[in-house]
Every structure is written in structure tokens, then in C-alpha cells.
Scaffold this motif. Structure first.
Motif, PDB file in Angstrom:
ATOM      1  N   GLY A 195      -6.461  -6.934   2.981  1.00  0.00           N
ATOM      2  CA  GLY A 195      -6.118  -5.590   3.432  1.00  0.00           C
ATOM      3  C   GLY A 195      -4.657  -5.465   3.833  1.00  0.00           C
ATOM      4  N   ASP A 196      -4.141  -6.478   4.511  1.00  0.00           N
ATOM      5  CA  ASP A 196      -2.749  -6.441   4.957  1.00  0.00           C
ATOM      6  C   ASP A 196      -1.798  -6.413   3.768  1.00  0.00           C
ATOM      7  OD1 ASP A 196      -4.538  -7.656   6.937  1.00  0.00           O
ATOM      8  OD2 ASP A 196      -2.756  -7.843   8.186  1.00  0.00           O
ATOM      9  N   LEU A 197      -2.084  -7.220   2.757  1.00  0.00           N
ATOM     10  CA  LEU A 197      -1.257  -7.238   1.550  1.00  0.00           C
ATOM     11  C   LEU A 197      -1.313  -5.890   0.845  1.00  0.00           C
ATOM     12  CD1 LEU A 197       0.499  -8.842  -0.437  1.00  0.00           C
ATOM     13  CD2 LEU A 197      -1.627  -9.542  -1.593  1.00  0.00           C
ATOM     14  N   PHE A 198      -2.494  -5.289   0.783  1.00  0.00           N
ATOM     15  CA  PHE A 198      -2.661  -3.974   0.166  1.00  0.00           C
ATOM     16  C   PHE A 198      -1.781  -2.938   0.849  1.00  0.00           C
ATOM     17  CE2 PHE A 198      -4.991   0.013   1.177  1.00  0.00           C
ATOM     18  CZ  PHE A 198      -4.796   0.682  -0.034  1.00  0.00           C
ATOM     19  N   VAL A 199      -1.816  -2.898   2.173  1.00  0.00           N
ATOM     20  CA  VAL A 199      -1.013  -1.917   2.907  1.00  0.00           C
ATOM     21  C   VAL A 199       0.475  -2.189   2.711  1.00  0.00           C
ATOM     22  CG1 VAL A 199      -0.416  -1.058   5.209  1.00  0.00           C
ATOM     23  CG2 VAL A 199      -2.806  -1.445   4.609  1.00  0.00           C
ATOM     24  N   PHE A 200       0.885  -3.452   2.823  1.00  0.00           N
ATOM     25  CA  PHE A 200       2.297  -3.810   2.683  1.00  0.00           C
ATOM     26  C   PHE A 200       2.835  -3.363   1.326  1.00  0.00           C
ATOM     27  CE2 PHE A 200       5.975  -6.474   1.918  1.00  0.00           C
ATOM     28  CZ  PHE A 200       6.557  -6.620   3.170  1.00  0.00           C
ATOM     29  N   VAL A 201       2.069  -3.616   0.275  1.00  0.00           N
ATOM     30  CA  VAL A 201       2.539  -3.303  -1.079  1.00  0.00           C
ATOM     31  C   VAL A 201       2.468  -1.809  -1.370  1.00  0.00           C
ATOM     32  CG1 VAL A 201       2.069  -3.624  -3.541  1.00  0.00           C
ATOM     33  CG2 VAL A 201       2.008  -5.583  -1.986  1.00  0.00           C
ATOM     34  N   PHE A 202       1.286  -1.199  -1.135  1.00  0.00           N
ATOM     35  CA  PHE A 202       1.080   0.178  -1.598  1.00  0.00           C
ATOM     36  C   PHE A 202       1.600   1.225  -0.616  1.00  0.00           C
ATOM     37  CE2 PHE A 202      -1.818  -2.075  -4.379  1.00  0.00           C
ATOM     38  CZ  PHE A 202      -1.588  -1.438  -5.594  1.00  0.00           C
ATOM     39  N   PHE A 203       1.446   1.009   0.685  1.00  0.00           N
ATOM     40  CA  PHE A 203       1.929   1.986   1.661  1.00  0.00           C
ATOM     41  C   PHE A 203       3.334   1.657   2.150  1.00  0.00           C
ATOM     42  CE2 PHE A 203      -2.574   2.926   1.774  1.00  0.00           C
ATOM     43  CZ  PHE A 203      -2.576   4.318   1.861  1.00  0.00           C
ATOM     44  N   GLY A 204       3.905   0.581   1.612  1.00  0.00           N
ATOM     45  CA  GLY A 204       5.265   0.209   1.980  1.00  0.00           C
ATOM     46  C   GLY A 204       6.169   0.189   0.771  1.00  0.00           C
ATOM     47  N   VAL A 205       6.164  -0.927   0.053  1.00  0.00           N
ATOM     48  CA  VAL A 205       7.113  -1.122  -1.041  1.00  0.00           C
ATOM     49  C   VAL A 205       6.948  -0.063  -2.128  1.00  0.00           C
ATOM     50  CG1 VAL A 205       7.909  -2.711  -2.825  1.00  0.00           C
ATOM     51  CG2 VAL A 205       7.226  -3.603  -0.582  1.00  0.00           C
ATOM     52  N   ILE A 206       5.753   0.074  -2.670  1.00  0.00           N
ATOM     53  CA  ILE A 206       5.551   1.006  -3.780  1.00  0.00           C
ATOM     54  C   ILE A 206       5.759   2.453  -3.334  1.00  0.00           C
ATOM     55  CG2 ILE A 206       3.761   1.988  -5.271  1.00  0.00           C
ATOM     56  CD1 ILE A 206       2.782  -0.835  -5.791  1.00  0.00           C
ATOM     57  N   ALA A 207       5.328   2.785  -2.120  1.00  0.00           N
ATOM     58  CA  ALA A 207       5.445   4.172  -1.658  1.00  0.00           C
ATOM     59  C   ALA A 207       6.906   4.591  -1.495  1.00  0.00           C
ATOM     60  CB  ALA A 207       4.696   4.346  -0.347  1.00  0.00           C
ATOM     61  N   VAL A 208       7.731   3.725  -0.908  1.00  0.00           N
ATOM     62  CA  VAL A 208       9.152   4.056  -0.725  1.00  0.00           C
ATOM     63  C   VAL A 208       9.875   4.063  -2.067  1.00  0.00           C
ATOM     64  CG1 VAL A 208      11.343   3.314   0.274  1.00  0.00           C
ATOM     65  CG2 VAL A 208       9.258   3.199   1.637  1.00  0.00           C
ATOM     66  N   VAL A 209       9.733   2.983  -2.818  1.00  0.00           N
ATOM     67  CA  VAL A 209      10.420   2.875  -4.102  1.00  0.00           C
ATOM     68  C   VAL A 209       9.925   3.963  -5.057  1.00  0.00           C
ATOM     69  CG1 VAL A 209      10.846   1.400  -6.103  1.00  0.00           C
ATOM     70  CG2 VAL A 209      10.821   0.410  -3.806  1.00  0.00           C
ATOM     71  N   GLY A 210       8.628   4.246  -5.027  1.00  0.00           N
ATOM     72  CA  GLY A 210       8.075   5.281  -5.900  1.00  0.00           C
ATOM     73  C   GLY A 210       8.603   6.668  -5.566  1.00  0.00           C
ATOM     74  N   THR A 211       8.764   6.961  -4.270  1.00  0.00           N
ATOM     75  CA  THR A 211       9.326   8.254  -3.871  1.00  0.00           C
ATOM     76  C   THR A 211      10.760   8.394  -4.360  1.00  0.00           C
ATOM     77  OG1 THR A 211       7.921   8.335  -1.890  1.00  0.00           O
ATOM     78  CG2 THR A 211       9.871   9.745  -1.906  1.00  0.00           C
ATOM     79  N   PHE A 212      11.543   7.336  -4.205  1.00  0.00           N
ATOM     80  CA  PHE A 212      12.917   7.348  -4.728  1.00  0.00           C
ATOM     81  C   PHE A 212      12.897   7.494  -6.248  1.00  0.00           C
ATOM     82  CE2 PHE A 212      16.590   5.144  -6.532  1.00  0.00           C
ATOM     83  CZ  PHE A 212      17.637   5.786  -5.879  1.00  0.00           C
ATOM     84  N   TYR A 213      12.000   6.775  -6.889  1.00  0.00           N
ATOM     85  CA  TYR A 213      11.937   6.748  -8.353  1.00  0.00           C
ATOM     86  C   TYR A 213      11.682   8.134  -8.943  1.00  0.00           C
ATOM     87  CZ  TYR A 213      10.061   5.989 -13.029  1.00  0.00           C
ATOM     88  OH  TYR A 213       9.825   6.059 -14.383  1.00  0.00           O
ATOM     89  N   VAL A 214      10.678   8.863  -8.413  1.00  0.00           N
ATOM     90  CA  VAL A 214      10.340  10.156  -9.024  1.00  0.00           C
ATOM     91  C   VAL A 214      11.461  11.173  -8.849  1.00  0.00           C
ATOM     92  CG1 VAL A 214       7.843   9.863  -8.936  1.00  0.00           C
ATOM     93  CG2 VAL A 214       9.026  10.855  -6.955  1.00  0.00           C
ATOM     94  N   GLN A 215      12.183  11.096  -7.724  1.00  0.00           N
ATOM     95  CA  GLN A 215      13.324  11.995  -7.546  1.00  0.00           C
ATOM     96  C   GLN A 215      14.452  11.635  -8.508  1.00  0.00           C
ATOM     97  OE1 GLN A 215      14.046  12.998  -3.100  1.00  0.00           O
ATOM     98  NE2 GLN A 215      12.940  11.051  -3.110  1.00  0.00           N
ATOM     99  N   ALA A 216      14.743  10.341  -8.628  1.00  0.00           N
ATOM    100  CA  ALA A 216      15.797   9.903  -9.544  1.00  0.00           C
ATOM    101  C   ALA A 216      15.438  10.213 -10.991  1.00  0.00           C
ATOM    102  CB  ALA A 216      16.043   8.408  -9.363  1.00  0.00           C
ATOM    103  N   ALA A 217      14.167   9.987 -11.357  1.00  0.00           N
ATOM    104  CA  ALA A 217      13.734  10.249 -12.729  1.00  0.00           C
ATOM    105  C   ALA A 217      13.814  11.730 -13.059  1.00  0.00           C
ATOM    106  CB  ALA A 217      12.309   9.735 -12.926  1.00  0.00           C
ATOM    107  N   ASP A 218      13.531  12.578 -12.076  1.00  0.00           N
ATOM    108  CA  ASP A 218      13.598  14.020 -12.303  1.00  0.00           C
ATOM    109  C   ASP A 218      15.006  14.458 -12.685  1.00  0.00           C
ATOM    110  OD1 ASP A 218      12.418  16.651 -12.294  1.00  0.00           O
ATOM    111  OD2 ASP A 218      13.447  17.033 -10.395  1.00  0.00           O
ATOM    112  N   LEU A 219      16.018  13.763 -12.180  1.00  0.00           N
ATOM    113  CA  LEU A 219      17.408  14.150 -12.431  1.00  0.00           C
ATOM    114  C   LEU A 219      18.088  13.315 -13.514  1.00  0.00           C
ATOM    115  CD1 LEU A 219      18.641  14.709  -8.754  1.00  0.00           C
ATOM    116  CD2 LEU A 219      17.791  16.402 -10.372  1.00  0.00           C
ATOM    117  N   LEU A 220      17.594  12.094 -13.738  1.00  0.00           N
ATOM    118  CA  LEU A 220      18.300  11.178 -14.639  1.00  0.00           C
ATOM    119  C   LEU A 220      17.601  10.964 -15.979  1.00  0.00           C
ATOM    120  CD1 LEU A 220      19.301   8.329 -12.130  1.00  0.00           C
ATOM    121  CD2 LEU A 220      20.708  10.253 -12.915  1.00  0.00           C
ATOM    122  N   ALA A 221      16.345  11.359 -16.100  1.00  0.00           N
ATOM    123  CA  ALA A 221      15.589  11.012 -17.305  1.00  0.00           C
ATOM    124  C   ALA A 221      14.811  12.211 -17.825  1.00  0.00           C
ATOM    125  CB  ALA A 221      14.634   9.859 -17.001  1.00  0.00           C
TER     126      ALA A 221
END
Length: 320
Positions: A157-183
Motif C-alpha cells: 500500500g505504501d509503495l502504491f501511494v508513493f508512486v501513484f499519489f506522488g510521483v505519477i500524480a505530480v509528473v502527470g499533471t506537469f505532463y498534460v499541461q506541457a503536452a497541451d502546449l508542446l505536442a
């Protein structure tokens, strides 16, 4: 207040029902959904890549996945006998009989379906990478407590939260904004400039504090989970090493803004999250000295508030 005082007897069950659903959604956990989006927006603004609609969709989608995961946890822990009368945590609506189990299960399915609908727009913006991430997030949200191999019951459970509610959530939020403007829409690969080392590093504090919400929860439930056969990471590690995990994750969170300041990646304002250190110490003192629900239930909510405060100050430091 006057409206509540004049409510008829027939209206009271409906009010009670609404409150029960609010309890089931666990609003105290929603900072774990909002915090990564806040930081992702701060990162995008700093990089000149802020885009409002992808950011808003990421926020709504993250909250729906969080609530759906909460419904799943409530339902599956009840039907599998993990919850018991000895449990010291917040009210579980399925186990307590406030809402029938099938209704909670249906709410879980509908909430995940709503997240999928929101996700279709994000897939249009971000393409195949977001489709993969979105489906993995939904599957993991269900698998946290449900399915043949529930993650939360096998120390993952801890690994799930760290990856999905931490790393992927932050990077994914940045990604969709950048992709909207760059791709172009519906990209099949990761467009250049949409995932950065800075974004990955900035996700670590959110990942650490989000995971600590679960650490507090699992330390509080350690004895009852052990009796029920649920092997959370806290059950596997015990009190001492669970506390070491809590301190280590908190240390990671505060090390990242310091690194950014020293490296020159951001200006001195990036150190704003350090203003939350006294509050973090209060929570840590409770974690190091208490195991009862009377102390750890407030500590759980306080960790959520710490996450929200840290995220806002972190993002503000990026913008400044």
C-alpha cells in the motif's frame, strides 16, 4: 441552523444519509489528491507551460480516483472481515451498517467510471502515455483493497501511494499541461519537454508526505490489522521501523526544497515549505510516542493538512 432545527422527522434520515456518504468519501484524505496537482501547476507555471483545462481535469480525475479508492477500501475491508469492533479509526460506513455494502460497491464503480470519463479528455491531450497511466491508476485504486491480491493487505500500500499519489500524480499533471502546449493531441510517444528531471524530483516531497498519511493510518490499525490477517507494511515492519519510515519520508520531503535552493534550480522562495517544519515536528512527536486512535486520528488529519500546506508553499515558491 434554523433550517436544521425546523427539519421534520422525515428529513432527518436523508440528512443522515448525506452525512454517511460524506464519511465514506473521507474528505480528510483529499489533500492527497489535490497536493500533487498544485505542485504540478507550480512547475508548469515556472516553465511557462501552465494550461488551465488539463490542470483542472487532472485535479478532478485525481479526486475521483481518491474517493473511488476510499469506497473500495471501505467495502472490501468490511466484506473481508478486516474491519472489526476493536478498530480505532474513523467510521467505516459498510462495516457499521450506515450504507448497505452493495451501494458502497456501486458508488465505487460509478466513481471510477467518472474518473475514466474525465480521463478521456486527458488522453486526448496527452495521448498513449496518459492512457497507460490512467488505466494503471484506476486498476491500482481498485487493487489497493480489492481483487485476488489486495495491495494494502500485502505490504504494498505504501509503495502504491508513493508512486501513484506522488510521483505519477505530480509528473502527470506537469505532463498534460506541457503536452497541451508542446505536442499534437493523441501523441503515441512522450513528447520532448513534457517530462523533466525537475518534475520527478519535485514529486518526491508530495510522494513522501502522502505516504505518511497511510503510515499513520496503518500504525493506528496495526494490532487490529494483524488480528484480521491484513499484512500492511506497518504489520510487517512493526512500530519501530514504521516510525523510521515516517521520519525518513518526512526528511525526504524537506530535503528536496533545500536541494533546489542549493543547486540554484529555483530562488530562495523555494524554501517556503520549511515554514511547516514546527507543525511536522508536532505530528512526528505523536507518531514516535503514541499508538492509540485517540492520538493518531487527529495526527492523520494533521498529516493531510501538512501535505496541503507544504504543497501550496512549494508551488508558491516555484511561481515566485
Amino acid at each position: 441552523m434554523a433550517l436544521l432545527m425546523t427539519a421534520t422527522a422525515t428529513e432527518e434520515p436523508e440528512m443522515s444519509r448525506a452525512k454517511a456518504w460524506l464519511i465514506a468519501s473521507r474528505p480528510q484524505t483529499l489533500p492527497a489528491a489535490a497536493a500533487p496537482v498544485i505542485v504540478g501547476v507550480g512547475l508548469a507555471y515556472d516553465a511557462g507551460l501552465f494550461s488551465v483545462w488539463p490542470a483542472l481535469a487532472a485535479l478532478v480525475g485525481a479526486m475521483l480516483i481518491q474517493i473511488g479508492t476510499n469506497f473500495a477500501n471501505d467495502y472490501y475491508d468490511a466484506v473481508k472481515g478486516v474491519d472489526s469492533e476493536d478498530r480505532q479509526g474513523f467510521t467505516r460506513v459498510t462495516n457499521s451498517g450506515l450504507i448497505p455494502a452493495e451501494q458502497v460497491k456501486r458508488a465505487m464503480v460509478l466513481t471510477f467510471a467518472a474518473a475514466l470519463v474525465v480521463g478521456t479528455y486527458l488522453v486526448y491531450v496527452g495521448g498513449l502515455p496518459i492512457l497507460v497511466i490512467g488505466l494503471a491508476s484506476l486498476l491500482s485504486g481498485y487493487a489497493y483493497a480489492g481483487g485476488p491480491f489486495p495491495l494494502g493487505s500485502h505490504g504494498l500500500g505504501d509503495l502504491f501511494v508513493f508512486v501513484f499519489f506522488g510521483v505519477i500524480a505530480v509528473v502527470g499533471t506537469f505532463y498534460v499541461q506541457a503536452a497541451d502546449l508542446l505536442a499534437a493531441p493523441l501523441a503515441m510517444t512522450i513528447p520532448e519537454g513534457t517530462i523533466t528531471t525537475t518534475a520527478v524530483l519535485a514529486s518526491l516531497p508530495i510522494a513522501g508526505i502522502s505516504t505518511n498519511i497511510l503510515v499513520v493510518n496503518n500504525v493506528r490499525d496495526l494490532e487490529t490489522d494483524r488480528k484480521a490477517g491484513k499484512r500492511s507494511l506497518a504489520v510487517i515492519l512493526g512500530y519501530r521501523w514504521s516510525r523510521v519510515e515516517f521520519v525518513a519520508l518526512l526528511s525526504l520531503a524537506y530535503a528536496v526544497p533545500a536541494y533546489f535552493a542549493v543547486s540554484g534550480e529555483f530562488g530562495p522562495a523555494i524554501l517556503l515549505p520549511l515554514a511547516t517544519l514546527p507543525y511536522a515536528w508536532l505530528i512526528t512527536h505523536t507518531m514516535l510516542t503514541r499508538t492509540d486512535g485517540e492520538a493518531l486520528n487527529p495526527a492523520l488529519e494533521q498529516t493531510g493538512k501538512l501535505l496541503a500546506g507544504f504543497a501550496v508553499l512549494f508551488a508558491l515558491g516555484m511561481v515566485i
